[in-house]
Motif scaffolding. Structure first.
Motif, short mmCIF file in Angstrom:
data_model
loop_
_atom_site.label_atom_id
_atom_site.label_comp_id
_atom_site.label_asym_id
_atom_site.label_seq_id
_atom_site.Cartn_x
_atom_site.Cartn_y
_atom_site.Cartn_z
N LEU A 50 -48.63 -7.74 -65.78
CA LEU A 50 -47.85 -7.69 -64.54
C LEU A 50 -48.26 -6.49 -63.68
CD1 LEU A 50 -44.30 -8.52 -65.97
CD2 LEU A 50 -45.86 -10.08 -64.80
N MET A 51 -48.46 -5.35 -64.32
CA MET A 51 -48.86 -4.14 -63.57
C MET A 51 -50.28 -4.27 -63.04
SD MET A 51 -46.98 -0.98 -65.61
CE MET A 51 -47.53 -1.38 -67.28
N MET A 52 -51.17 -4.84 -63.85
CA MET A 52 -52.55 -5.04 -63.39
C MET A 52 -52.58 -6.00 -62.20
SD MET A 52 -54.85 -3.40 -65.28
CE MET A 52 -55.04 -2.61 -66.88
N ALA A 53 -51.80 -7.06 -62.27
CA ALA A 53 -51.76 -8.02 -61.17
C ALA A 53 -51.25 -7.36 -59.90
CB ALA A 53 -50.87 -9.21 -61.54
N SER A 54 -50.28 -6.46 -60.04
CA SER A 54 -49.77 -5.74 -58.87
C SER A 54 -50.86 -4.91 -58.22
CB SER A 54 -48.60 -4.85 -59.29
OG SER A 54 -47.53 -5.61 -59.85
N ILE A 55 -51.71 -4.29 -59.03
CA ILE A 55 -52.82 -3.52 -58.50
C ILE A 55 -53.76 -4.41 -57.69
CG2 ILE A 55 -54.97 -2.36 -59.20
CD1 ILE A 55 -53.37 -1.04 -61.46
N MET A 56 -53.90 -5.66 -58.13
CA MET A 56 -54.79 -6.60 -57.45
C MET A 56 -54.13 -7.27 -56.26
SD MET A 56 -56.42 -8.28 -60.90
CE MET A 56 -56.28 -7.24 -62.36
N GLY A 57 -52.92 -6.85 -55.94
CA GLY A 57 -52.24 -7.36 -54.75
C GLY A 57 -51.37 -8.56 -54.99
N ALA A 58 -51.15 -8.93 -56.25
CA ALA A 58 -50.33 -10.10 -56.56
C ALA A 58 -48.90 -9.65 -56.88
CB ALA A 58 -50.91 -10.86 -57.75
N HIS A 59 -47.96 -10.09 -56.06
CA HIS A 59 -46.55 -9.73 -56.29
C HIS A 59 -45.65 -10.97 -56.34
CE1 HIS A 59 -47.15 -5.37 -55.84
NE2 HIS A 59 -48.02 -5.69 -54.90
N GLU A 60 -46.22 -12.15 -56.13
CA GLU A 60 -45.42 -13.37 -56.17
C GLU A 60 -45.09 -13.71 -57.62
OE1 GLU A 60 -48.48 -13.16 -55.03
OE2 GLU A 60 -48.33 -13.26 -52.84
N ASP A 61 -43.85 -14.15 -57.87
CA ASP A 61 -43.41 -14.42 -59.23
C ASP A 61 -44.30 -15.44 -59.94
OD1 ASP A 61 -41.30 -12.65 -59.61
OD2 ASP A 61 -39.85 -13.97 -58.66
N ALA A 62 -44.72 -16.48 -59.23
CA ALA A 62 -45.52 -17.52 -59.87
C ALA A 62 -46.84 -16.97 -60.39
CB ALA A 62 -45.78 -18.67 -58.90
N VAL A 63 -47.45 -16.05 -59.61
CA VAL A 63 -48.72 -15.45 -60.04
C VAL A 63 -48.47 -14.44 -61.15
CG1 VAL A 63 -50.75 -14.17 -59.29
CG2 VAL A 63 -49.67 -15.80 -57.73
N LEU A 64 -47.40 -13.68 -61.03
CA LEU A 64 -47.07 -12.70 -62.07
C LEU A 64 -46.80 -13.40 -63.41
CD1 LEU A 64 -44.78 -10.22 -60.09
CD2 LEU A 64 -47.15 -9.88 -60.79
N ASP A 65 -46.19 -14.57 -63.35
CA ASP A 65 -45.97 -15.33 -64.59
C ASP A 65 -47.28 -15.59 -65.31
OD1 ASP A 65 -43.21 -15.47 -64.33
OD2 ASP A 65 -43.22 -17.46 -63.41
N ARG A 66 -48.31 -15.95 -64.55
CA ARG A 66 -49.61 -16.26 -65.16
C ARG A 66 -50.29 -15.00 -65.69
NH1 ARG A 66 -50.16 -21.84 -64.52
NH2 ARG A 66 -48.41 -22.49 -63.21
N ALA A 67 -50.08 -13.87 -64.99
CA ALA A 67 -50.62 -12.60 -65.47
C ALA A 67 -49.95 -12.20 -66.78
CB ALA A 67 -50.41 -11.51 -64.42
N CYS A 68 -48.66 -12.42 -66.86
CA CYS A 68 -47.92 -12.15 -68.09
C CYS A 68 -48.41 -13.06 -69.21
CB CYS A 68 -46.43 -12.34 -67.85
SG CYS A 68 -45.40 -11.96 -69.28
#
Length: 324
Positions: free
Chosen positions: A143-161
């Motif tokens: 989740l933190m790595m995805a945030s660094i890459m500019g992803a903050h949408e829940d659907a994308v964060l779910d996949r990062a998790c």
């Protein structure tokens, strides 16, 4: 940020995770810098709690109070988010990355909660219990790595998790024996009973054949999370997509190797050769490029997958249909 700190962060990831270090080189320079700094903070917290340096015990070190160390980390993390001056280089780096990329404070605190599970001697009875641990130590890192890459949408964060969960299930399978020798076990106790392995005999060579089946089960359960993570690749910038797709390929290959080795999985630490890494990085490039052609729609996340905390209102926590 000083060159010395960047050098330290680079060395940290190369020592702590050679598998991810190879993929991390694919990020654009700015993203790679932030990713390395975040990884260095995660490694620093792990070392502080365990009383180690880069994952290794320190000879002659004083008796260690893990609970007190964890409390200090919690305080420092909250101060970092509050904008207080940071004297510790690892926290100075974390503060810059967290505030610059709007990393949700809950993610960082959830990560520290994973270390608390080790400090408190948490036990894992079911697969859901194991997945909860995986979330805290690896899912939130995704989740933190995805945030660094500019992803903050829940659907994308779910996949990062999901990718973090898959990584950690693979790590648990690879490190079952090593962890057991340190008095830790993250495998569901239900599975060990079914395999006829007593909790204090996990590292016993007599149980290698039975343990190999348990490890294969973990590797199999990682697969739907690896699959789910692919759907989030298209939402990342191209070079980030390449790096993450490559990391996914490398970790997944480690799990395949553990499963293929069977009872000999722990004769030596499972990894990937340089030639295999190059092939998996090339395969990651193809995946990243292909994701640009897949269109904006993201396929629905399978309802049976374990759902990260905080998303219950949007997607009910399933009873993990694959736990049988």
């Amino acid at each position: 940020m000083s060159e010395a700190l960047m050098d330290h962060a680079t060395r940290t990831i190369e020592v702590g995770s050679r598998s991810f270090a190879a993929a991390a080189r694919l990020f654009d320079p700015a993203t790679r810098r932030s990713v390395l700094m975040l990884y260095a903070w995660c490694r620093h917290c792990d070392d502080v709690v365990d009383g180690q340096e880069l994952g290794f015990n320190v000879e002659g070190a004083a008796p260690h109070d893990a609970a007190a160390a964890l409390a200090v980390l919690d305080t420092q993390t909250r101060r970092a988010y509050g904008g207080a001056p940071m004297d510790d280089p690892a926290f100075a780096a974390f503060q810059e990355v967290a505030l610059c990329h709007r990393i949700d404070p809950r993610f960082a605190l959830d990560h520290l909660a994973g270390f608390a599970m080790d400090v408190d001697g948490a036990r894992y009875e079911t697969l859901d219990d194991t997945l909860r641990y995986c979330y805290h130590v690896a899912g939130v890192v995704g989740l933190m790595m995805a945030s660094i890459m500019g992803a903050h949408e829940d659907a994308v964060l779910d996949r990062a998790c999901d990718l973090g969960l898959a990584f950690q299930l693979t790590n648990i399978a690879r490190d079952i024996v090593e962890d057991a020798r340190m008095g830790r076990c993250y495998v569901p106790a239900q599975w060990l009973r079914e395999a006829g392995i007593a909790p204090d005999e996990v590292a016993d060579p007599r149980h290698r054949a039975a343990l190999a089946k348990v490890a294969a089960r973990l590797v199999d359960h990682a697969e739907p999370y690896y699959d789910s993570a692919l759907a989030g690749i298209a939402a990342l910038p191209l070079r980030s997509a390449w790096a993450i797709a490559s990391a996914r390929n490398v970790y997944r290959q480690i799990g395949i190797k553990v499963k293929r080795r069977g009872a000999h999985a722990w004769d030596e630490r499972a990894g990937t050769s340089k030639a295999m890494k190059l092939w998996l990085l090339a395969k990651g490039a193809a995946t990243a490029l292909g994701s640009r052609l897949s269109g904006p729609a993201m396929r629905a996340r399978p309802a049976a997958l374990w759902q990260r905390p905080g998303r219950a209102a949007d997607a009910p926590h399933a009873a993990h249909a694959t736990a049988a």
